[in-house]
Design a protein around this motif. Structure first.
Motif, PDB file in Angstrom:
ATOM      1  N   GLN A  34       8.897  -2.836   8.266  1.00  0.00           N
ATOM      2  CA  GLN A  34       8.191  -3.758   9.161  1.00  0.00           C
ATOM      3  C   GLN A  34       8.693  -5.193   8.975  1.00  0.00           C
ATOM      4  O   GLN A  34       8.850  -5.937   9.955  1.00  0.00           O
ATOM      5  CB  GLN A  34       6.680  -3.686   8.899  1.00  0.00           C
ATOM      6  N   ALA A  35       8.911  -5.542   7.663  1.00  0.00           N
ATOM      7  CA  ALA A  35       9.450  -6.888   7.421  1.00  0.00           C
ATOM      8  C   ALA A  35      10.831  -7.042   8.061  1.00  0.00           C
ATOM      9  O   ALA A  35      11.145  -8.074   8.670  1.00  0.00           O
ATOM     10  CB  ALA A  35       9.538  -7.162   5.914  1.00  0.00           C
ATOM     11  N   GLU A  36      11.679  -5.957   7.932  1.00  0.00           N
ATOM     12  CA  GLU A  36      12.997  -5.997   8.552  1.00  0.00           C
ATOM     13  C   GLU A  36      12.874  -6.055  10.061  1.00  0.00           C
ATOM     14  O   GLU A  36      13.607  -6.818  10.737  1.00  0.00           O
ATOM     15  CB  GLU A  36      13.795  -4.753   8.146  1.00  0.00           C
ATOM     16  N   GLU A  37      11.939  -5.235  10.598  1.00  0.00           N
ATOM     17  CA  GLU A  37      11.709  -5.290  12.037  1.00  0.00           C
ATOM     18  C   GLU A  37      11.227  -6.675  12.453  1.00  0.00           C
ATOM     19  O   GLU A  37      11.638  -7.195  13.496  1.00  0.00           O
ATOM     20  CB  GLU A  37      10.689  -4.230  12.460  1.00  0.00           C
ATOM     21  N   GLN A  38      10.346  -7.240  11.607  1.00  0.00           N
ATOM     22  CA  GLN A  38       9.865  -8.579  11.908  1.00  0.00           C
ATOM     23  C   GLN A  38      11.010  -9.587  11.878  1.00  0.00           C
ATOM     24  O   GLN A  38      11.145 -10.448  12.767  1.00  0.00           O
ATOM     25  CB  GLN A  38       8.783  -8.995  10.899  1.00  0.00           C
ATOM     26  N   ARG A  39      11.856  -9.426  10.818  1.00  0.00           N
ATOM     27  CA  ARG A  39      13.007 -10.318  10.744  1.00  0.00           C
ATOM     28  C   ARG A  39      13.941 -10.111  11.934  1.00  0.00           C
ATOM     29  O   ARG A  39      14.441 -11.064  12.518  1.00  0.00           O
ATOM     30  CB  ARG A  39      13.767 -10.105   9.428  1.00  0.00           C
ATOM     31  N   GLN A  40      14.153  -8.807  12.266  1.00  0.00           N
ATOM     32  CA  GLN A  40      14.980  -8.534  13.437  1.00  0.00           C
ATOM     33  C   GLN A  40      14.354  -9.082  14.705  1.00  0.00           C
ATOM     34  O   GLN A  40      15.049  -9.621  15.575  1.00  0.00           O
ATOM     35  CB  GLN A  40      15.206  -7.023  13.585  1.00  0.00           C
ATOM     36  N   ALA A  60       1.308 -12.062   6.143  1.00  0.00           N
ATOM     37  CA  ALA A  60       1.121 -12.478   4.745  1.00  0.00           C
ATOM     38  C   ALA A  60      -0.137 -11.824   4.153  1.00  0.00           C
ATOM     39  O   ALA A  60      -0.131 -11.371   2.999  1.00  0.00           O
ATOM     40  CB  ALA A  60       1.015 -13.995   4.681  1.00  0.00           C
ATOM     41  N   ALA A  61      -1.225 -11.768   4.977  1.00  0.00           N
ATOM     42  CA  ALA A  61      -2.453 -11.114   4.484  1.00  0.00           C
ATOM     43  C   ALA A  61      -2.202  -9.630   4.234  1.00  0.00           C
ATOM     44  O   ALA A  61      -2.658  -9.066   3.213  1.00  0.00           O
ATOM     45  CB  ALA A  61      -3.574 -11.299   5.502  1.00  0.00           C
ATOM     46  N   ARG A  62      -1.435  -8.997   5.201  1.00  0.00           N
ATOM     47  CA  ARG A  62      -1.154  -7.573   5.020  1.00  0.00           C
ATOM     48  C   ARG A  62      -0.275  -7.353   3.798  1.00  0.00           C
ATOM     49  O   ARG A  62      -0.505  -6.426   3.008  1.00  0.00           O
ATOM     50  CB  ARG A  62      -0.464  -7.038   6.267  1.00  0.00           C
ATOM     51  N   GLN A  63       0.711  -8.213   3.625  1.00  0.00           N
ATOM     52  CA  GLN A  63       1.561  -8.096   2.435  1.00  0.00           C
ATOM     53  C   GLN A  63       0.747  -8.300   1.154  1.00  0.00           C
ATOM     54  O   GLN A  63       0.956  -7.609   0.147  1.00  0.00           O
ATOM     55  CB  GLN A  63       2.703  -9.117   2.534  1.00  0.00           C
ATOM     56  N   ALA A  64      -0.177  -9.282   1.211  1.00  0.00           N
ATOM     57  CA  ALA A  64      -1.025  -9.503   0.033  1.00  0.00           C
ATOM     58  C   ALA A  64      -1.897  -8.275  -0.256  1.00  0.00           C
ATOM     59  O   ALA A  64      -2.078  -7.881  -1.427  1.00  0.00           O
ATOM     60  CB  ALA A  64      -1.896 -10.729   0.261  1.00  0.00           C
ATOM     61  N   GLU A  65      -2.432  -7.658   0.853  1.00  0.00           N
ATOM     62  CA  GLU A  65      -3.247  -6.449   0.678  1.00  0.00           C
ATOM     63  C   GLU A  65      -2.419  -5.312   0.118  1.00  0.00           C
ATOM     64  O   GLU A  65      -2.853  -4.583  -0.807  1.00  0.00           O
ATOM     65  CB  GLU A  65      -3.863  -6.049   2.026  1.00  0.00           C
ATOM     66  N   LEU A  66      -1.204  -5.132   0.651  1.00  0.00           N
ATOM     67  CA  LEU A  66      -0.320  -4.090   0.121  1.00  0.00           C
ATOM     68  C   LEU A  66       0.038  -4.359  -1.330  1.00  0.00           C
ATOM     69  O   LEU A  66       0.091  -3.420  -2.153  1.00  0.00           O
ATOM     70  CB  LEU A  66       0.948  -4.026   0.977  1.00  0.00           C
ATOM     71  N   GLN A  67       0.278  -5.641  -1.638  1.00  0.00           N
ATOM     72  CA  GLN A  67       0.585  -5.997  -3.028  1.00  0.00           C
ATOM     73  C   GLN A  67      -0.592  -5.679  -3.938  1.00  0.00           C
ATOM     74  O   GLN A  67      -0.417  -5.151  -5.050  1.00  0.00           O
ATOM     75  CB  GLN A  67       0.955  -7.483  -3.099  1.00  0.00           C
ATOM     76  N   ARG A  68      -1.798  -6.016  -3.398  1.00  0.00           N
ATOM     77  CA  ARG A  68      -2.990  -5.716  -4.213  1.00  0.00           C
ATOM     78  C   ARG A  68      -3.157  -4.212  -4.402  1.00  0.00           C
ATOM     79  O   ARG A  68      -3.454  -3.740  -5.513  1.00  0.00           O
ATOM     80  CB  ARG A  68      -4.230  -6.300  -3.530  1.00  0.00           C
ATOM     81  N   ALA A 108       1.501 -18.167  18.098  1.00  0.00           N
ATOM     82  CA  ALA A 108       1.440 -16.715  17.908  1.00  0.00           C
ATOM     83  C   ALA A 108       2.246 -16.303  16.687  1.00  0.00           C
ATOM     84  O   ALA A 108       1.830 -15.432  15.916  1.00  0.00           O
ATOM     85  CB  ALA A 108       1.982 -16.018  19.162  1.00  0.00           C
ATOM     86  N   GLU A 109       3.407 -16.983  16.516  1.00  0.00           N
ATOM     87  CA  GLU A 109       4.235 -16.676  15.347  1.00  0.00           C
ATOM     88  C   GLU A 109       3.510 -17.067  14.058  1.00  0.00           C
ATOM     89  O   GLU A 109       3.553 -16.331  13.054  1.00  0.00           O
ATOM     90  CB  GLU A 109       5.566 -17.421  15.466  1.00  0.00           C
ATOM     91  N   ASP A 110       2.814 -18.214  14.069  1.00  0.00           N
ATOM     92  CA  ASP A 110       2.053 -18.616  12.882  1.00  0.00           C
ATOM     93  C   ASP A 110       0.943 -17.599  12.578  1.00  0.00           C
ATOM     94  O   ASP A 110       0.723 -17.221  11.412  1.00  0.00           O
ATOM     95  CB  ASP A 110       1.447 -19.996  13.102  1.00  0.00           C
ATOM     96  N   LYS A 111       0.239 -17.160  13.654  1.00  0.00           N
ATOM     97  CA  LYS A 111      -0.812 -16.153  13.449  1.00  0.00           C
ATOM     98  C   LYS A 111      -0.225 -14.851  12.927  1.00  0.00           C
ATOM     99  O   LYS A 111      -0.770 -14.235  12.005  1.00  0.00           O
ATOM    100  CB  LYS A 111      -1.535 -15.899  14.773  1.00  0.00           C
ATOM    101  N   ARG A 112       0.896 -14.450  13.535  1.00  0.00           N
ATOM    102  CA  ARG A 112       1.505 -13.202  13.079  1.00  0.00           C
ATOM    103  C   ARG A 112       1.975 -13.324  11.636  1.00  0.00           C
ATOM    104  O   ARG A 112       1.788 -12.402  10.831  1.00  0.00           O
ATOM    105  CB  ARG A 112       2.700 -12.883  13.982  1.00  0.00           C
TER     106      ARG A 112
END
Length: 523
Positions: free
Chosen positions: A306-312, A172-180, A163-167
């Motif tokens: 979200q990244a911080e929340e994810q890290r948290q 990563a896909a969402r970050q790539a989309e946001l970056q794009r 689940a962690e790998d999928k998340r």
């Protein structure tokens, strides 16, 4: 009788001692009577007085009465001794019966105690075996439960990892989309900036052209004014017509200037409106850019949040996993400690049980040893008493034999002297005299001999001893000529000879046969 003696030797020894005492008393009484008789019968030279026979009759009767009284007292003493012996035998038989009953009861109690101890040991062993089997089953169940828990934890950890790998992939896909999207917004902002820059350059160019056009109009107006002034000067020469025409021309010029000014103001207002519109459009574009930038910043902040929340969340998950791992480790450590404590308690219980069993066995063995020691002590005491009685009897017999030997020796010496006086030739010693003194010497040594422990009583040894005329044993003269094969036995014989010194020996020429005397000692 012999069975009774074997079962209760103490009573037999007491009876024998009592008989010996009575016999000694009887012998002593007889000696006294005999001695008194001898003293009475011994002739003496005394001063006598002739008295009447009637006067002597009363003392004789008193003597007869005293003799009868002594005989009656002796018979009464013998009867009482017989009664005491019979009573002692009865007491001994009763004591033997009680001792036998006590021994049988003790034997039954010992057997019952042994059976109970064996049954208790068997029950404890069965209980211990059952407890070990249950502990083994519990241990296997705990191991199986622990294995299942570890397997479930591993599966859950694998699922969490997937689940962690999928998340992470989705993140990563969402970050790539946001970056794009951010790159697209930046590209659009750059295009907007270039468009705004081109519009600004066009506006500047238009303003420059407007300034040039106004300058040209001003120049033209000035040229027209100069031309009008020239015409006015020319027309001054024609005062009326020229003035009116000049006024009309002035008015026309003023009207033209007014119209030009109006046209200029209108163009200026139009330019101002266009500038205002462009400024508004630029402000709108800037506001749109700011909004987009703000949205982008908000998106970035949201992404960071979200990244911080994810890290948290990851840290929280790691912390929870670490806490679960620590809790599991603590639980396993506590379980291991509990198992170790249980094993320690079981070991302590087992050791305590073994110690108790060993203590019971030691107590039982000590009790058996104590009883055996008491029996041995009783047997030794009986033997000691019997030995003391035997030694006392032997000493008495030896003393009696020595006394008789001395008396016979004195009689023999007197006889020898008498024979010497009658015949000048010395008489040869008789074999019976030598045997008599040899027996007396053996009887003298016998009471002082102590039987060595472990030695047989059927041993014998030949001993050589040097004697003085007084019967004293010459120091260091006792030697074993034919040993018995038991060193302790030979040493006990040598010690008894030294203790028995002085020995009974004859006088005169007969002593020469005992100066270096050899004899066989056998108990």
């Amino acid at each position: 009788m012999w069975q009774t003696a074997r079962r209760n030797p103490g009573a037999l020894i007491a009876a024998i001692l009592l008989h010996l005492v009575l016999a000694i008393l009887a012998l002593i009484g007889v000696d006294w009577l005999d001695w008194g008789a001898e003293q009475v019968a011994r002739p003496q030279v005394v001063q006598a007085t002739i008295v009447d026979a009637a006067t002597l009759k009363a003392p004789a009767e008193r003597l007869d009465q005293a003799q009868d009284a002594r005989e009656q007292a002796s018979r009464e003493a013998e009867r009482q001794a017989a009664e005491l012996a019979e009573r002692d035998q009865l007491i001994a038989r009763e004591a033997q019966r009680r001792e036998e009953a006590a021994r049988q009861a003790a034997e039954r109690e010992r057997q019952v105690a042994e059976e109970r101890a064996k049954a208790a040991v068997s029950e404890r062993q069965q209980a211990e075996e059952e407890r070990r089997r249950q502990e083994e089953q519990e241990r296997l169940a705990r191991i199986e439960a622990q294995r299942q828990a570890e397997e479930a934890a591993r599966i859950q950890a694998e699922q969490q990892r997937q689940a962690e790998d999928k998340r992470r992939a989705a993140e990563a896909a969402r970050q790539a989309e946001l970056q794009r999207q951010a790159e697209e917004a930046a590209r659009q902002a750059e295009l907007q900036r270039q468009v705004e820059e081109a519009a600004r350059q066009a506006e500047l160019q238009r303003q420059a052209e407007e300034v040039a056009r106004q300058a040209e109009l001003q120049r033209q107006a000035e040229e027209q004014q100069q031309a009008a002034e020239t015409a006015r000067q020319l027309e001054l020469q024609r005062q009326a017509e020229a003035a009116r025409q000049a006024e009309q021309q002035r008015l026309a010029q003023e009207e033209a200037r007014r119209q030009a000014e109006q046209q200029r103001q209108l163009e200026k207002a139009a330019r101002l409106a266009e500038s205002q519109r462009q400024a508004e459009e630029a402000a709108k574009r800037q506001a749109e850019q700011k909004r987009q930038a703000e949205e982008q910043r908000q998106a970035e902040r949201e992404a960071k949040r979200q990244a911080e929340e994810q890290r948290q969340a990851e840290r929280e998950a790691k912390r929870q996993a670490e806490q679960e791992r620590q809790a599991e480790a603590r639980r396993q450590a506590e379980e291991a400690e509990r198992q170790a404590e249980l094993q320690r308690q079981a070991e302590e219980n087992r050791q305590a049980e073994e110690a108790r069993q060993a203590e019971e066995a030691a107590q039982w063995q000590a009790e058996q040893k104590r009883r055996a020691e008491e029996e041995r002590q009783a047997e030794r005491e009986a033997k000691r008493q019997a030995e003391q009685a035997r030694q006392a009897e032997a000493r008495r017999q030896a003393e009696e034999a020595a006394r008789l030997a001395r008396e016979e020796e004195l009689a023999a010496a007197a006889l020898v002297e008498a024979q010497s006086a009658e015949s000048p030739e010395p008489a040869e010693p008789l074999a019976s005299d030598i045997q008599y003194y040899a027996a007396a010497i053996r009887n003298r040594i016998q009471p002082f001999w102590v039987h060595p422990p472990g030695s047989r009583r059927d041993l014998a040894c030949t001993v050589g001893v040097q004697l003085l005329p007084s019967g004293e044993v010459v120091p260091d003269s006792v030697r074993i000529l034919s040993p018995s094969g038991d060193l302790a036995y030979d040493r006990s014989v040598v010690a008894a000879i030294y203790k028995a010194s002085p020995l009974p020996v004859p006088t005169g020429r007969l002593f020469d046969e005992f100066r270096d005397f050899k004899f066989v000692f056998k108990p």
